[in-house]
Every structure is written in C-alpha cells, then in structure tokens.
Design a protein around this motif. Structure first.
Motif, PDB file in Angstrom:
ATOM      1  N   LEU A 157       0.822  -1.214   0.000  1.00  0.00           N
ATOM      2  CA  LEU A 157       0.000   0.000   0.000  1.00  0.00           C
ATOM      3  C   LEU A 157       0.854   1.262   0.000  1.00  0.00           C
ATOM      4  CD1 LEU A 157      -2.898  -0.820   2.512  1.00  0.00           C
ATOM      5  CD2 LEU A 157      -2.860  -1.082   0.036  1.00  0.00           C
ATOM      6  N   SER A 158       2.043   1.201   0.579  1.00  0.00           N
ATOM      7  CA  SER A 158       2.886   2.392   0.641  1.00  0.00           C
ATOM      8  C   SER A 158       3.353   2.835  -0.730  1.00  0.00           C
ATOM      9  CB  SER A 158       4.097   2.146   1.543  1.00  0.00           C
ATOM     10  OG  SER A 158       5.038   1.291   0.905  1.00  0.00           O
ATOM     11  N   GLY A 159       3.473   1.896  -1.681  1.00  0.00           N
ATOM     12  CA  GLY A 159       3.857   2.244  -3.041  1.00  0.00           C
ATOM     13  C   GLY A 159       5.303   2.617  -3.238  1.00  0.00           C
ATOM     14  N   ASP A 160       6.156   2.360  -2.249  1.00  0.00           N
ATOM     15  CA  ASP A 160       7.557   2.750  -2.424  1.00  0.00           C
ATOM     16  C   ASP A 160       8.431   1.605  -2.934  1.00  0.00           C
ATOM     17  OD1 ASP A 160       7.552   1.264  -0.111  1.00  0.00           O
ATOM     18  OD2 ASP A 160       8.649   2.720   1.106  1.00  0.00           O
ATOM     19  N   VAL A 161       7.845   0.427  -3.106  1.00  0.00           N
ATOM     20  CA  VAL A 161       8.539  -0.675  -3.768  1.00  0.00           C
ATOM     21  C   VAL A 161       7.962  -0.836  -5.173  1.00  0.00           C
ATOM     22  CG1 VAL A 161       9.074  -3.139  -3.738  1.00  0.00           C
ATOM     23  CG2 VAL A 161       9.057  -1.831  -1.598  1.00  0.00           C
ATOM     24  N   VAL A 162       6.678  -1.070  -5.241  1.00  0.00           N
ATOM     25  CA  VAL A 162       5.967  -1.151  -6.517  1.00  0.00           C
ATOM     26  C   VAL A 162       4.700  -0.318  -6.385  1.00  0.00           C
ATOM     27  CG1 VAL A 162       4.899  -3.334  -5.779  1.00  0.00           C
ATOM     28  CG2 VAL A 162       4.883  -2.694  -8.197  1.00  0.00           C
ATOM     29  N   VAL A 163       4.390   0.464  -7.399  1.00  0.00           N
ATOM     30  CA  VAL A 163       3.270   1.405  -7.304  1.00  0.00           C
ATOM     31  C   VAL A 163       1.969   0.765  -7.776  1.00  0.00           C
ATOM     32  CG1 VAL A 163       4.738   3.426  -7.624  1.00  0.00           C
ATOM     33  CG2 VAL A 163       3.684   2.333  -9.625  1.00  0.00           C
ATOM     34  N   GLY A 164       0.859   1.386  -7.355  1.00  0.00           N
ATOM     35  CA  GLY A 164      -0.433   1.088  -7.962  1.00  0.00           C
ATOM     36  C   GLY A 164      -1.398   0.261  -7.164  1.00  0.00           C
ATOM     37  N   ALA A 165      -0.925  -0.486  -6.157  1.00  0.00           N
ATOM     38  CA  ALA A 165      -1.817  -1.367  -5.409  1.00  0.00           C
ATOM     39  C   ALA A 165      -2.414  -0.637  -4.219  1.00  0.00           C
ATOM     40  CB  ALA A 165      -1.073  -2.614  -4.941  1.00  0.00           C
ATOM     41  N   GLY A 166      -3.736  -0.606  -4.161  1.00  0.00           N
ATOM     42  CA  GLY A 166      -4.449  -0.147  -2.984  1.00  0.00           C
ATOM     43  C   GLY A 166      -5.014  -1.359  -2.268  1.00  0.00           C
ATOM     44  N   ASN A 167      -6.039  -1.143  -1.490  1.00  0.00           N
ATOM     45  CA  ASN A 167      -6.570  -2.214  -0.654  1.00  0.00           C
ATOM     46  C   ASN A 167      -7.090  -3.399  -1.461  1.00  0.00           C
ATOM     47  OD1 ASN A 167      -6.774  -2.857   2.068  1.00  0.00           O
ATOM     48  ND2 ASN A 167      -8.950  -2.407   2.139  1.00  0.00           N
ATOM     49  N   ILE A 168      -7.775  -3.113  -2.561  1.00  0.00           N
ATOM     50  CA  ILE A 168      -8.378  -4.196  -3.346  1.00  0.00           C
ATOM     51  C   ILE A 168      -7.313  -5.100  -3.944  1.00  0.00           C
ATOM     52  CG2 ILE A 168      -9.749  -4.748  -5.387  1.00  0.00           C
ATOM     53  CD1 ILE A 168     -11.292  -2.144  -4.941  1.00  0.00           C
ATOM     54  N   TYR A 169      -6.421  -4.513  -4.724  1.00  0.00           N
ATOM     55  CA  TYR A 169      -5.486  -5.336  -5.492  1.00  0.00           C
ATOM     56  C   TYR A 169      -4.346  -5.885  -4.648  1.00  0.00           C
ATOM     57  CZ  TYR A 169      -8.309  -3.401  -9.187  1.00  0.00           C
ATOM     58  OH  TYR A 169      -9.379  -3.042  -9.959  1.00  0.00           O
ATOM     59  N   ALA A 170      -4.039  -5.245  -3.519  1.00  0.00           N
ATOM     60  CA  ALA A 170      -3.064  -5.837  -2.606  1.00  0.00           C
ATOM     61  C   ALA A 170      -3.615  -7.138  -2.036  1.00  0.00           C
ATOM     62  CB  ALA A 170      -2.721  -4.861  -1.489  1.00  0.00           C
ATOM     63  N   CYS A 171      -4.883  -7.117  -1.601  1.00  0.00           N
ATOM     64  CA  CYS A 171      -5.512  -8.342  -1.088  1.00  0.00           C
ATOM     65  C   CYS A 171      -5.543  -9.428  -2.158  1.00  0.00           C
ATOM     66  CB  CYS A 171      -6.934  -8.050  -0.614  1.00  0.00           C
ATOM     67  SG  CYS A 171      -7.058  -7.080   0.908  1.00  0.00           S
ATOM     68  N   GLU A 172      -5.939  -9.049  -3.359  1.00  0.00           N
ATOM     69  CA  GLU A 172      -6.070 -10.031  -4.429  1.00  0.00           C
ATOM     70  C   GLU A 172      -4.719 -10.630  -4.824  1.00  0.00           C
ATOM     71  OE1 GLU A 172      -9.190 -11.038  -6.167  1.00  0.00           O
ATOM     72  OE2 GLU A 172      -9.649 -10.354  -4.136  1.00  0.00           O
ATOM     73  N   ALA A 173      -3.707  -9.794  -4.965  1.00  0.00           N
ATOM     74  CA  ALA A 173      -2.394 -10.298  -5.366  1.00  0.00           C
ATOM     75  C   ALA A 173      -1.802 -11.212  -4.298  1.00  0.00           C
ATOM     76  CB  ALA A 173      -1.446  -9.132  -5.649  1.00  0.00           C
ATOM     77  N   LEU A 174      -1.932 -10.842  -3.040  1.00  0.00           N
ATOM     78  CA  LEU A 174      -1.406 -11.688  -1.969  1.00  0.00           C
ATOM     79  C   LEU A 174      -2.123 -13.031  -1.933  1.00  0.00           C
ATOM     80  CD1 LEU A 174      -0.983  -8.936   0.752  1.00  0.00           C
ATOM     81  CD2 LEU A 174       0.861 -10.306  -0.241  1.00  0.00           C
ATOM     82  N   PHE A 175      -3.426 -13.018  -2.206  1.00  0.00           N
ATOM     83  CA  PHE A 175      -4.157 -14.286  -2.266  1.00  0.00           C
ATOM     84  C   PHE A 175      -3.613 -15.171  -3.383  1.00  0.00           C
ATOM     85  CE2 PHE A 175      -7.499 -16.665  -4.491  1.00  0.00           C
ATOM     86  CZ  PHE A 175      -7.778 -17.615  -3.516  1.00  0.00           C
ATOM     87  N   HIS A 176      -3.502 -14.624  -4.571  1.00  0.00           N
ATOM     88  CA  HIS A 176      -3.051 -15.429  -5.705  1.00  0.00           C
ATOM     89  C   HIS A 176      -1.602 -15.891  -5.537  1.00  0.00           C
ATOM     90  CE1 HIS A 176      -6.676 -15.116  -8.064  1.00  0.00           C
ATOM     91  NE2 HIS A 176      -6.694 -13.811  -7.879  1.00  0.00           N
ATOM     92  N   ALA A 177      -0.814 -15.139  -4.759  1.00  0.00           N
ATOM     93  CA  ALA A 177       0.576 -15.532  -4.514  1.00  0.00           C
ATOM     94  C   ALA A 177       0.700 -16.489  -3.338  1.00  0.00           C
ATOM     95  CB  ALA A 177       1.433 -14.293  -4.261  1.00  0.00           C
ATOM     96  N   GLY A 178      -0.392 -16.693  -2.571  1.00  0.00           N
ATOM     97  CA  GLY A 178      -0.351 -17.593  -1.422  1.00  0.00           C
ATOM     98  C   GLY A 178       0.444 -17.052  -0.257  1.00  0.00           C
ATOM     99  N   ILE A 179       0.391 -15.722  -0.048  1.00  0.00           N
ATOM    100  CA  ILE A 179       1.181 -15.079   0.997  1.00  0.00           C
ATOM    101  C   ILE A 179       0.241 -14.401   1.989  1.00  0.00           C
ATOM    102  CG2 ILE A 179       2.848 -13.234   1.480  1.00  0.00           C
ATOM    103  CD1 ILE A 179       4.011 -13.795  -1.334  1.00  0.00           C
ATOM    104  N   LEU A 180       0.430 -14.659   3.267  1.00  0.00           N
ATOM    105  CA  LEU A 180      -0.383 -14.020   4.289  1.00  0.00           C
ATOM    106  C   LEU A 180      -0.123 -12.507   4.299  1.00  0.00           C
ATOM    107  CD1 LEU A 180      -0.143 -16.467   7.313  1.00  0.00           C
ATOM    108  CD2 LEU A 180      -2.246 -15.770   6.146  1.00  0.00           C
ATOM    109  N   PRO A 181      -1.164 -11.704   4.411  1.00  0.00           N
ATOM    110  CA  PRO A 181      -0.983 -10.254   4.344  1.00  0.00           C
ATOM    111  C   PRO A 181      -0.218  -9.655   5.517  1.00  0.00           C
ATOM    112  CG  PRO A 181      -3.264 -10.822   4.829  1.00  0.00           C
ATOM    113  CD  PRO A 181      -2.585 -12.094   4.458  1.00  0.00           C
ATOM    114  N   ASP A 182      -0.135 -10.399   6.651  1.00  0.00           N
ATOM    115  CA  ASP A 182       0.564  -9.830   7.808  1.00  0.00           C
ATOM    116  C   ASP A 182       2.005 -10.323   7.939  1.00  0.00           C
ATOM    117  OD1 ASP A 182       0.051 -12.420   8.553  1.00  0.00           O
ATOM    118  OD2 ASP A 182      -0.851 -11.926  10.492  1.00  0.00           O
TER     119      ASP A 182
END
Length: 269
Positions: A157-182
């Motif tokens: 969400l901070s966008g200082d590594v890769v830009v563009g992901a807000g709450n929706i797409y961060a959740c979705e990408a982490l799901f598809h990658a199989g990575i816990l958000p915390d």
C-alpha cells in the motif's frame, strides 16, 4: 480510492479522445480540493501531446509543461455533453475544442496542479517502480525490503517498492501468490517475490482489461463502471468460500483498513 487499473482505464480514455486537441477553456466552480486549484489560465491555448500515468497519478503532457491530476478518494473524470448543467460535486470543466471533460469529486480529496521539474523529481523520489518496469525483479524487491518488519500488505500500500496497489489489489495479489498479508516484508525471499510480482501483474492486467473495479465511485471517462468486481477472489467476500479450497474468507483490520484472505491458501512456509 482509484488504484492503478482504474487510473489506467481513465488514462486510456483520455488519450483516445483528447490527445492532439487544444485546451480552450477551464471552468473552476470549486477550487477547494486537497490543495487549492491554482490559476489555469496560462494553460489555455496549449495542445495536449499525451496522457501518461505514474502510479495513481495522471500526467497531462503539453509542450509547455505538465498538469498533474490525482483523483483522490472519490474523484472522477467524464466526458459530458457541452450543454449538460453541472451537479453539486462537479467542480471543474476542461474544454478541448468542443469536447467537455468534467471533474467530479464529492470528497474533494483530488488534486489538479502544474508539475514543474522539481516537483516531478520529488514525486519520482517517493514512488516505487511500475509493475512492468524491467528493473522490478524478485532480487531487487527482496533487497529493497530487507530490515523492514512492516506487514507485506502495508508495504504494498505504501507504493515505495511497486506502485499502484491499494486495498483491493493488494488483497487479491497476496491471495493469488499464497502469501499471508501480515507477514513481515523482510521475511519474503526471492521465490515469494517472484510469485507476488507475477500475481500483481496478472491481477492488474485483468482488471485494466475489465475497466477496473467499481465498488461505488469509479467510472470510466465514458461513464461505465469497471467490470472486475465479479472476478474478485477474496476482497469484500468475508465468510464466503474461497474459490480455491472452500475455506471461508476471513477479514482482519490492518492499519485501519479491512484485509481479506484465505487462512488455508495463504500460509507461512
């Protein structure tokens, strides 16, 4: 807040209709946005050369300079008929040789401002890489977050590594990658980043093709809602079965925002 796919959908619509046209008039009915709208009179008579996107920002490039437009939380740009009367939240009109582009923003968190070289340098300095930047490799991302104990979702969400992901797409990408958000960002290795970057790019590309995700405010410049909402795997689906394993999707709060994930498909190594 519009994320990369929504902003890119808007950019493409502006590029198609406006590039090559001259800005002939700007009507400012409400200048009190996130920052007061400055006088745009010097921009009248300038020809729009191209419309770019950097992260969630739109950059209108003229030969004489750049206008930065940020949609904030609820901002929208839409083409309307020249004689259509403005509504309560229609704060600015941009006229390009008979084409009327209207800026609407109920919360007034958007931004319209000239972007000089110093301001653009400062913007670049705080933004991460674009998702499709060749420099954005798993090794680069892994090195970038070394020593950062913040949760990976918050880093996205901070966008200082890769830009563009807000709450929706961060959740979705982490799901598809199989990575816990915390998970602490520093705990991700190159294999984790390879999955995450691939998932993020795939989600972005699919969402862009669908015109983005419309939950409430987002519309394309033609007034159409984004159609990606029906393809969301976890976001907004608390208690519903995971599309992969059937486990109920969970919701927790991170940094004051809802985070959705599957406790079975997203797990520690």
């Amino acid at each position: 807040m519009p994320e990369l796919p929504e902003v890119e959908a808007v950019r493409r619509g502006l590029e198609e209709r406006l590039v090559g046209n001259i800005l002939t008039e700007v009507r400012v009915r409400e200048p009190r946005l996130r920052r007061p709208v400055p006088s745009l009179a010097p921009w009248i008579g300038r020809r729009l050369l191209r419309v770019e996107r950097r992260g969630k920002y739109l950059l209108w490039r003229f030969a004489e300079g750049t206008l930065l437009v940020h949609l904030g939380m609820s901002g929208r740009l839409a083409f309307v008929a020249p004689d259509e009367p403005p509504g309560r939240h229609d704060h600015l009109d941009f006229l390009f040789e008979g084409i009327l582009l209207r800026y609407t923003d109920p919360r007034r968190f958007g931004l319209v401002a000239p972007l000089d070289a110093a301001a653009e340098w400062a913007l670049e300095a705080r933004l991460g890489l674009e998702p499709w930047d060749e420099r954005l490799t798993p090794a680069w991302a892994c090195a970038k977050v070394q020593g950062r104990r913040r949760a990976i979702k918050e880093v996205l969400l901070s966008g200082d590594v890769v830009v563009g992901a807000g709450n929706i797409y961060a959740c979705e990408a982490l799901f598809h990658a199989g990575i816990l958000p915390d998970r602490p960002a520093e705990s991700l290795d190159e294999d984790d980043w390879a999955r995450l970057l691939a998932a993020l790019r795939a989600v972005f590309e699919a969402a862009i093709a669908a015109g983005g995700t419309t939950l409430r405010d987002h519309r394309t410049v033609e007034g159409k809602g984004g159609e990606y909402r029906g393809r969301l795997a976890v976001y907004g689906r608390e208690g519903e079965p995971c599309p992969n394993c059937g486990t109920p999707v969970r919701r927790v709060t991170q940094g004051g925002r809802s985070t959705f994930f599957c406790p079975l498909c997203q797990h520690e190594k």
